[in-house]
Design an enzyme around this catalytic site. Structure first.
Site, mmCIF file in Angstrom:
data_model
loop_
_atom_site.group_PDB
_atom_site.id
_atom_site.type_symbol
_atom_site.label_atom_id
_atom_site.label_comp_id
_atom_site.label_asym_id
_atom_site.label_seq_id
_atom_site.Cartn_x
_atom_site.Cartn_y
_atom_site.Cartn_z
ATOM 1 N N CYS B 84 45.205 39.561 53.118
ATOM 2 C CA CYS B 84 45.264 38.890 51.803
ATOM 3 C C CYS B 84 46.153 37.657 51.835
ATOM 4 O O CYS B 84 46.174 36.874 50.884
ATOM 5 C CB CYS B 84 45.766 39.856 50.748
ATOM 6 S SG CYS B 84 45.185 41.530 51.006
ATOM 7 N N CYS B 207 45.179 46.413 38.565
ATOM 8 C CA CYS B 207 44.571 45.949 39.818
ATOM 9 C C CYS B 207 44.117 44.501 39.706
ATOM 10 O O CYS B 207 43.666 44.059 38.657
ATOM 11 C CB CYS B 207 43.333 46.776 40.148
ATOM 12 S SG CYS B 207 43.677 48.516 40.378
ATOM 13 N N SER B 208 44.201 43.797 40.833
ATOM 14 C CA SER B 208 43.599 42.475 40.898
ATOM 15 C C SER B 208 42.088 42.645 40.950
ATOM 16 O O SER B 208 41.573 43.755 41.068
ATOM 17 C CB SER B 208 44.092 41.724 42.131
ATOM 18 O OG SER B 208 43.804 42.467 43.295
ATOM 19 N N LYS B 329 45.652 38.881 39.384
ATOM 20 C CA LYS B 329 45.235 39.831 38.347
ATOM 21 C C LYS B 329 44.104 39.299 37.493
ATOM 22 O O LYS B 329 43.144 39.990 37.216
ATOM 23 C CB LYS B 329 46.477 40.178 37.504
ATOM 24 C CG LYS B 329 46.278 40.988 36.263
ATOM 25 C CD LYS B 329 45.936 42.436 36.572
ATOM 26 C CE LYS B 329 44.474 42.718 36.695
ATOM 27 N NZ LYS B 329 43.751 43.121 35.535
ATOM 28 N N HIS B 333 41.165 37.270 43.082
ATOM 29 C CA HIS B 333 41.781 37.350 44.410
ATOM 30 C C HIS B 333 40.726 37.328 45.511
ATOM 31 O O HIS B 333 40.446 38.344 46.133
ATOM 32 C CB HIS B 333 42.628 38.627 44.467
ATOM 33 C CG HIS B 333 43.372 38.847 45.744
ATOM 34 N ND1 HIS B 333 43.727 37.832 46.612
ATOM 35 C CD2 HIS B 333 43.850 39.990 46.308
ATOM 36 C CE1 HIS B 333 44.367 38.345 47.646
ATOM 37 N NE2 HIS B 333 44.458 39.646 47.495
HETATM 38 C C1 LIG Z 1 39.634 48.207 40.187
HETATM 39 C C2 LIG Z 1 38.274 48.042 40.825
HETATM 40 C C3 LIG Z 1 37.961 49.229 41.728
HETATM 41 C C4 LIG Z 1 37.211 47.960 39.724
HETATM 42 O O1 LIG Z 1 35.969 47.659 40.298
HETATM 43 P P1 LIG Z 1 34.607 48.262 39.702
HETATM 44 O O2 LIG Z 1 34.803 49.712 39.408
HETATM 45 O O3 LIG Z 1 33.517 47.864 40.612
HETATM 46 O O4 LIG Z 1 34.488 47.503 38.356
HETATM 47 P P2 LIG Z 1 33.162 46.810 37.814
HETATM 48 O O5 LIG Z 1 32.920 45.562 38.591
HETATM 49 O O6 LIG Z 1 32.094 47.830 37.709
HETATM 50 O O7 LIG Z 1 33.645 46.350 36.374
HETATM 51 C C5 LIG Z 1 33.729 47.211 35.235
HETATM 52 C C6 LIG Z 1 34.415 46.435 34.114
HETATM 53 O O8 LIG Z 1 35.810 46.317 34.419
HETATM 54 C C7 LIG Z 1 36.177 44.953 34.554
HETATM 55 N N1 LIG Z 1 37.082 44.892 35.701
HETATM 56 C C8 LIG Z 1 36.777 45.073 37.005
HETATM 57 N N2 LIG Z 1 37.875 45.000 37.750
HETATM 58 C C9 LIG Z 1 38.896 44.748 36.910
HETATM 59 C C10 LIG Z 1 40.272 44.554 37.088
HETATM 60 N N3 LIG Z 1 40.816 44.608 38.303
HETATM 61 N N4 LIG Z 1 41.042 44.323 36.002
HETATM 62 C C11 LIG Z 1 40.495 44.259 34.764
HETATM 63 N N5 LIG Z 1 39.187 44.447 34.541
HETATM 64 C C12 LIG Z 1 38.397 44.676 35.590
HETATM 65 C C13 LIG Z 1 34.907 44.206 34.771
HETATM 66 O O9 LIG Z 1 35.010 42.885 34.303
HETATM 67 C C14 LIG Z 1 33.928 45.010 33.971
HETATM 68 O O10 LIG Z 1 34.076 44.677 32.624
HETATM 69 P P3 LIG Z 1 32.795 44.607 31.652
HETATM 70 O O11 LIG Z 1 32.242 45.999 31.649
HETATM 71 O O12 LIG Z 1 33.392 44.177 30.369
HETATM 72 O O13 LIG Z 1 31.896 43.603 32.291
HETATM 73 C C15 LIG Z 1 38.252 46.742 41.666
HETATM 74 O O14 LIG Z 1 38.495 45.651 40.823
HETATM 75 C C16 LIG Z 1 39.273 46.754 42.777
HETATM 76 O O15 LIG Z 1 39.124 47.433 43.772
HETATM 77 N N6 LIG Z 1 40.358 45.959 42.649
HETATM 78 C C17 LIG Z 1 41.363 45.887 43.658
HETATM 79 C C18 LIG Z 1 41.018 44.824 44.668
HETATM 80 C C19 LIG Z 1 41.921 44.879 45.884
HETATM 81 O O16 LIG Z 1 42.298 45.940 46.337
HETATM 82 N N7 LIG Z 1 42.238 43.705 46.426
HETATM 83 C C20 LIG Z 1 43.087 43.580 47.563
HETATM 84 C C21 LIG Z 1 44.510 43.575 47.138
HETATM 85 S S1 LIG Z 1 45.619 42.782 48.290
#
Ligand SMILES: CC(C)(COP(=O)(O)OP(=O)(O)OC[C@H]1O[C@@H](n2cnc3c(N)ncnc32)[C@H](O)[C@@H]1OP(=O)(O)O)[C@@H](O)C(=O)NCCC(=O)NCCS
Ligand SMILES: [Zn+2]
Lengths: 145, 385
Positions: B84, B207-208, B329, B333
């Site tokens: 990252c 989560c980001s 956030k 990312h």
């Molecule tokens: C948290 C996480 C698992 C959610 O992913 P997901 O379950 O596939 O979510 P979806 O894409 O189905 O989105 C569902 C809803 O949540 C929202 N959403 C998704 N991720 C979000 C987040 N991190 N914060 C806020 N809202 C989020 C979407 O916009 C969507 O909203 P909507 O229904 O109004 O359109 C994913 O964002 C994630 O893994 N984040 C961490 C990334 C990471 O680890 N990066 C490396 C770090 S160094």
């Protein structure tokens, strides 16, 4: 016992005896014959003195919990992929994981299958033991003592 | 040591970019960057490309996709990687190119195209940025690693889930003001607190995002910078440090030692301290990571990070504004782009071009970019003069 039964992906390493020991009920570490540094996870080479003569040593199994979590969004490998049975629902209840310290610089990671996440506290005393899963894979579990 | 400045910045729209491939995302950022600098690729000596995941770019040597598509060959270009923190590794490499005398003008680009694969696959790819042999068999994920840091921090210092959520509230507020952000919407404390658990105690809003996006900066030697740019932004201090692979092997589970070391090196090189920083972008891959970063960068004492956000000291107008671009956030990312995007944002702030997010009269800015669960960290300090 193939190392992959523990590690899932990687099978080729100098420390594959670890998986065998685990299958035999022991969590083992390696100790450098030159400088005495002990390693868990076990290593074939010593980064303290750059020598490669090691001996195997069973670890103490009790220690304090350093930290923990419960992962609700699993990686692909662990995701529930079977199609659901018609007219049924499957509740995904993930298992917590944690890290205990059984000696200075000796952290053991494991599953915590028998505890409610709200009752798990950093610092609590736990015991690590090997565990054979139904599919023959081998892993480590932690439970409070 | 030779002086190096940023003389051009370019930022594409971050988001779920189902309309564009990796190379097309890069084109947007490079075009914007060259336009900003008023230069053409002919004047650029070499290039560095930051891409974190081969699995995301569908093949090794993603840099070739880039120099092919923008028509940069036969000049030097290669890919660098630091999970990252890849974007900051690229910036550091670009800086090294100039300091070494190999080049006078270097284009640094960062990109990631993450949504071509489903979330579960992205989660697995990123989860293996921990120890694939000794941690991954326990189902570890990125949120999982930071959740373990959060539980340790909460137990040691009384940091609360509300304080974590307050970071999300702030960063979403600033994201709503950033046209390049993936989520341009505010969130209430209540909504953040009641979102579903991703890895206990981290919830969705801790989560980001999973993001597609690219950013680019143009670096120049002192001589060229003075000739080319009215508003050069000088790279005054750079620090890079590493730490153990596994969380359990770290000296501390409530701080990132690599960030502390990188910050120390960067402050020393710039000849300043934490209280001299006017604006910062830090690696808020999870809300707890921003709180830990406040402490590791010296913006507050160890253990006081939760209280710093609670007192709103990291808003514009507070003691030290942090992530007023929305952060990972809310801005998003895209792994390889993030470090470069941070440098773009700080450049805007120091040039006085950050619009409604502007920190008044910002003179010195800092970026903090962490790879993996803290195996590598880079801190960069930028100055207007
Ligand atoms: C948290 C996480 C698992 C959610 O992913 P997901 O379950 O596939 O979510 P979806 O894409 O189905 O989105 C569902 C809803 O949540 C929202 N959403 C998704 N991720 C979000 C987040 N991190 N914060 C806020 N809202 C989020 C979407 O916009 C969507 O909203 P909507 O229904 O109004 O359109 C994913 O964002 C994630 O893994 N984040 C961490 C990334 C990471 O680890 N990066 C490396 C770090 S160094
Ligand atoms: Zn030794």
């Amino acid at each position: 016992m193939e190392f992959k039964n523990f590690s899932l992906f990687i099978n080729q390493t100098k420390v594959n005896r670890f998986a065998e020991d685990l299958a035999n009920g022991k969590i083992t570490s390696t100790v450098c014959k030159h400088c005495g540094t002990q390693y868990y996870p076990p290593r074939a080479d010593c980064s303290s003195c750059m020598q490669s003569e090691m001996e195997w040593k069973e670890l103490p199994t009790q220690g304090n919990l350093l930290t923990f979590t419960r992962i609700h969004v699993p990686p692909e490998h662990f995701a529930v992929r079977q199609p659901l049975m018609p007219f049924s629902s499957v509740q995904f209840e993930p298992c917590p994981i944690g890290i205990i310290e059984v000696g200075k610089g000796l952290p053991i990671m494991g599953w915590i299958p028998k505890m409610d996440i709200k009752k798990i506290k950093v610092g609590m005393r736990m015991k690590a033991s090997p565990f054979v899963l139904p599919d023959g894979k081998i892993t480590i579990v932690l439970e409070p003592v | 040591m030779k002086k190096v400045a940023i003389v051009g910045i370019g930022h594409g729209k971050f988001g779920i970019r189902s309309d564009a491939s990796l190379r097309e995302l890069i084109f947007e950022a490079v075009k914007a960057c060259l336009d900003d600098a008023g230069l053409s690729l002919k004047e650029v000596d070499s290039m560095v490309t930051g891409v974190a995941g081969d699995e995301f770019s569908f093949g090794i040597q993603p840099s070739a996709q880039v120099h092919d598509y923008i028509g940069f060959y036969p000049k030097p270009n290669f890919r660098v990687e630091g999970a990252c923190a890849t974007g900051s590794v690229a910036l550091r490499t670009g800086w090294m190119n100039i300091v070494s005398g190999l080049a006078d003008i270097v284009l640094v680009v960062g990109v990631e195209k993450m949504t071509e694969v489903p979330t579960s696959v992205a989660t697995e790819i990123m989860g293996r940025a921990g120890d694939a042999i000794w941690e991954y068999p326990f189902g570890t994920t990125f949120p999982g690693y930071y959740a373990m840091i959060a539980n340790a921090h909460m137990a040691a210092y009384g940091t609360t889930e509300e304080q974590l959520a307050m970071v999300a509230v702030k960063n979403h507020y600033y994201g709503s003001l950033n046209p390049y952000a993936q989520m341009q919407k505010e969130v209430t404390l209540e909504k953040a607190m009641t979102s579903f658990t991703v890895a206990y105690p981290l919830k969705l809003f801790d989560c980001s995002l999973i993001t597609d996006g690219a950013a680019a900066v143009l670096l120049a030697s002192e001589e060229k910078a003075k000739a080319l740019s009215k508003k050069p932004v000088w790279l005054a201090g750079l620090g890079c440090a590493t730490d153990a692979m596994r969380l359990g092997d770290r000296k501390s589970m409530t701080s990132l030692e690599a960030s502390r070391e990188a910050a120390k090196a960067a402050y020393k090189m710039a000849g300043i301290g934490p209280s001299d920083i006017n604006v910062a972008t830090v690696h808020d891959c999870f809300t707890i990571a921003e709180i830990v970063a406040y402490e590791d960068l010296g913006f507050c004492e160890k253990g006081e990070g939760g209280r710093l956000i609670e007192a709103k000291e990291t808003y514009v107008g507070g003691r030290i504004p942090v992530n007023v671009d929305g952060g990972l956030k809310s801005k998003g990312h895209p792994l390889g782009a993030t470090g470069v995007s941070m440098a773009v944002e700080i450049s805007k702030q120091l040039r006085g071009e950050a619009g409604p997010r502007q920190v008044k009269n910002a003179q010195i800015g800092l970026t903090h970019n962490v790879g993996g669960s803290g195996q590598i960290s880079l801190v960069h300090i930028f100055r207007r003069e």
